[in-house]
Design a protein around this motif. Sequence first.
Motif, PDB file in Angstrom:
ATOM      1  N   ILE A  89       9.873   0.323   1.511  1.00  0.00           N
ATOM      2  CA  ILE A  89      10.965  -0.588   1.132  1.00  0.00           C
ATOM      3  C   ILE A  89      12.288  -0.078   1.705  1.00  0.00           C
ATOM      4  N   GLU A  90      12.418   1.238   1.801  1.00  0.00           N
ATOM      5  CA  GLU A  90      13.642   1.837   2.315  1.00  0.00           C
ATOM      6  C   GLU A  90      13.898   1.483   3.782  1.00  0.00           C
ATOM      7  N   ASP A  91      12.855   1.037   4.493  1.00  0.00           N
ATOM      8  CA  ASP A  91      13.003   0.669   5.903  1.00  0.00           C
ATOM      9  C   ASP A  91      13.673  -0.688   6.084  1.00  0.00           C
ATOM     10  N   ASN A  92      13.813  -1.456   5.020  1.00  0.00           N
ATOM     11  CA  ASN A  92      14.447  -2.768   5.075  1.00  0.00           C
ATOM     12  C   ASN A  92      15.968  -2.619   5.010  1.00  0.00           C
ATOM     13  N   ALA A  93      16.659  -3.316   5.881  1.00  0.00           N
ATOM     14  CA  ALA A  93      18.122  -3.224   5.932  1.00  0.00           C
ATOM     15  C   ALA A  93      18.770  -3.649   4.617  1.00  0.00           C
ATOM     16  N   TRP A  94      18.143  -4.569   3.878  1.00  0.00           N
ATOM     17  CA  TRP A  94      18.736  -5.058   2.631  1.00  0.00           C
ATOM     18  C   TRP A  94      18.604  -4.062   1.483  1.00  0.00           C
ATOM     19  N   PHE A  95      17.776  -3.025   1.637  1.00  0.00           N
ATOM     20  CA  PHE A  95      17.606  -2.035   0.569  1.00  0.00           C
ATOM     21  C   PHE A  95      18.655  -0.940   0.745  1.00  0.00           C
ATOM     22  N   ASP A  96      19.651  -0.942  -0.106  1.00  0.00           N
ATOM     23  CA  ASP A  96      20.786  -0.025  -0.016  1.00  0.00           C
ATOM     24  C   ASP A  96      20.428   1.320  -0.648  1.00  0.00           C
ATOM     25  N   GLN A  97      20.100   2.295   0.198  1.00  0.00           N
ATOM     26  CA  GLN A  97      19.688   3.616  -0.297  1.00  0.00           C
ATOM     27  C   GLN A  97      20.837   4.419  -0.886  1.00  0.00           C
ATOM     28  N   SER A  98      22.078   3.968  -0.693  1.00  0.00           N
ATOM     29  CA  SER A  98      23.188   4.667  -1.334  1.00  0.00           C
ATOM     30  C   SER A  98      23.315   4.239  -2.797  1.00  0.00           C
ATOM     31  N   THR A  99      22.622   3.154  -3.174  1.00  0.00           N
ATOM     32  CA  THR A  99      22.682   2.628  -4.536  1.00  0.00           C
ATOM     33  C   THR A  99      21.345   2.744  -5.263  1.00  0.00           C
ATOM     34  N   TYR A 100      20.246   2.519  -4.545  1.00  0.00           N
ATOM     35  CA  TYR A 100      18.912   2.454  -5.144  1.00  0.00           C
ATOM     36  C   TYR A 100      17.992   3.537  -4.588  1.00  0.00           C
ATOM     37  N   ALA A 101      16.990   3.897  -5.375  1.00  0.00           N
ATOM     38  CA  ALA A 101      15.936   4.814  -4.922  1.00  0.00           C
ATOM     39  C   ALA A 101      14.612   4.312  -5.469  1.00  0.00           C
ATOM     40  N   ALA A 102      13.709   3.976  -4.562  1.00  0.00           N
ATOM     41  CA  ALA A 102      12.377   3.501  -4.963  1.00  0.00           C
ATOM     42  C   ALA A 102      11.426   4.695  -5.025  1.00  0.00           C
ATOM     43  N   HIS A 103      11.806   5.682  -5.819  1.00  0.00           N
ATOM     44  CA  HIS A 103      11.030   6.893  -6.038  1.00  0.00           C
ATOM     45  C   HIS A 103      10.692   6.972  -7.521  1.00  0.00           C
ATOM     46  N   GLY A 104       9.564   7.533  -7.827  1.00  0.00           N
ATOM     47  CA  GLY A 104       9.110   7.587  -9.216  1.00  0.00           C
ATOM     48  C   GLY A 104      10.005   8.390 -10.128  1.00  0.00           C
ATOM     49  N   GLY A 105      10.026   7.960 -11.386  1.00  0.00           N
ATOM     50  CA  GLY A 105      10.757   8.703 -12.406  1.00  0.00           C
ATOM     51  C   GLY A 105      11.554   7.849 -13.362  1.00  0.00           C
ATOM     52  N   ALA A 106      11.822   6.589 -13.018  1.00  0.00           N
ATOM     53  CA  ALA A 106      12.543   5.686 -13.918  1.00  0.00           C
ATOM     54  C   ALA A 106      11.571   4.614 -14.390  1.00  0.00           C
ATOM     55  N   VAL A 107      11.415   4.529 -15.712  1.00  0.00           N
ATOM     56  CA  VAL A 107      10.446   3.600 -16.295  1.00  0.00           C
ATOM     57  C   VAL A 107      11.144   2.776 -17.378  1.00  0.00           C
ATOM     58  N   PRO A 108      11.099   1.454 -17.259  1.00  0.00           N
ATOM     59  CA  PRO A 108      11.656   0.631 -18.330  1.00  0.00           C
ATOM     60  C   PRO A 108      10.859   0.800 -19.626  1.00  0.00           C
ATOM     61  N   VAL A 109      11.553   0.654 -20.735  1.00  0.00           N
ATOM     62  CA  VAL A 109      10.906   0.612 -22.044  1.00  0.00           C
ATOM     63  C   VAL A 109      10.792  -0.867 -22.393  1.00  0.00           C
ATOM     64  N   TYR A 110       9.555  -1.319 -22.574  1.00  0.00           N
ATOM     65  CA  TYR A 110       9.294  -2.734 -22.843  1.00  0.00           C
ATOM     66  C   TYR A 110       9.035  -2.947 -24.327  1.00  0.00           C
ATOM     67  N   VAL A 111       9.736  -3.926 -24.902  1.00  0.00           N
ATOM     68  CA  VAL A 111       9.471  -4.351 -26.276  1.00  0.00           C
ATOM     69  C   VAL A 111       8.677  -5.645 -26.188  1.00  0.00           C
ATOM     70  N   ARG A 112       7.556  -5.655 -26.888  1.00  0.00           N
ATOM     71  CA  ARG A 112       6.658  -6.819 -26.882  1.00  0.00           C
ATOM     72  C   ARG A 112       7.428  -8.087 -27.226  1.00  0.00           C
ATOM     73  N   GLY A 113       7.296  -9.107 -26.388  1.00  0.00           N
ATOM     74  CA  GLY A 113       7.955 -10.391 -26.621  1.00  0.00           C
ATOM     75  C   GLY A 113       9.408 -10.438 -26.185  1.00  0.00           C
ATOM     76  N   VAL A 114       9.966  -9.295 -25.766  1.00  0.00           N
ATOM     77  CA  VAL A 114      11.374  -9.237 -25.356  1.00  0.00           C
ATOM     78  C   VAL A 114      11.492  -8.883 -23.876  1.00  0.00           C
ATOM     79  N   GLY A 115      10.767  -7.847 -23.451  1.00  0.00           N
ATOM     80  CA  GLY A 115      10.859  -7.353 -22.080  1.00  0.00           C
ATOM     81  C   GLY A 115      11.510  -5.987 -22.051  1.00  0.00           C
ATOM     82  N   ALA A 116      12.060  -5.635 -20.892  1.00  0.00           N
ATOM     83  CA  ALA A 116      12.685  -4.321 -20.705  1.00  0.00           C
ATOM     84  C   ALA A 116      13.987  -4.254 -21.499  1.00  0.00           C
ATOM     85  N   VAL A 117      14.110  -3.218 -22.342  1.00  0.00           N
ATOM     86  CA  VAL A 117      15.307  -3.070 -23.174  1.00  0.00           C
ATOM     87  C   VAL A 117      16.054  -1.771 -22.908  1.00  0.00           C
ATOM     88  N   ALA A 118      15.413  -0.836 -22.223  1.00  0.00           N
ATOM     89  CA  ALA A 118      16.021   0.459 -21.932  1.00  0.00           C
ATOM     90  C   ALA A 118      15.299   1.038 -20.720  1.00  0.00           C
TER      91      ALA A 118
END
Length: 183
Positions: free
Chosen positions: A124-153
């Motif tokens: 994904i980092e090879d795409n010009a639209w993916f701003d590596q100064s802002t985003y990182a598609a590397h493991g370690g960040a996981v949303p906390v999902y509440v059933r029926g609500v979605g990602a809350v943290a």
Amino acid sequence: MTHEDSGSNAAPAFDPDSPEEQPGGALEAMIGRIEGEMAELQFPRFSKDDALALGLQLVEMGKEGNLPIAIDIIKGDQVLFHVALEGATPDNEGWVRAKQRTAARYEEPSLLVGLRGRLGGGRIEDNAWFDQSTYAAHGGAVPVYVRGVGAVAIVTVSGLPQVADHDLVVQALREIHRSMRLG
């Protein structure tokens, strides 16, 4: 023992950090595994007290393993928990924020975003639209999902190889999820 080495019949693990040729089907298997984790880890609620319990669980795991990690839990723009354990560096803070932004933008684990970007070949980092100064598609960040609500943290760990960061977060989420079911 991690999920990847829990059985001798398991498919070979995909290593997103390896420049080597990966085993056939390993990428798809890892994507399936993470999608399964997302489906499994649907919480009934996620309060500030739950965030504290999760953060402290990660601190305990980090200290037991002598892991040089930064741990962060956010809900929107509010920091609910943040700590850097011995050995973590200021660079980990930048990785935490970039991985968090990715998980927040896609409402999926940052590792999954990176892996899905590899399905067609490349990264994904090879795409010009993916701003590596802002985003990182590397493991370690996981949303906390509440059933029926979605990602809350978003809970993030930085300091280990990316799959290990992801797996540590998932292990802690499983512990908190189990305690909620039993409590």
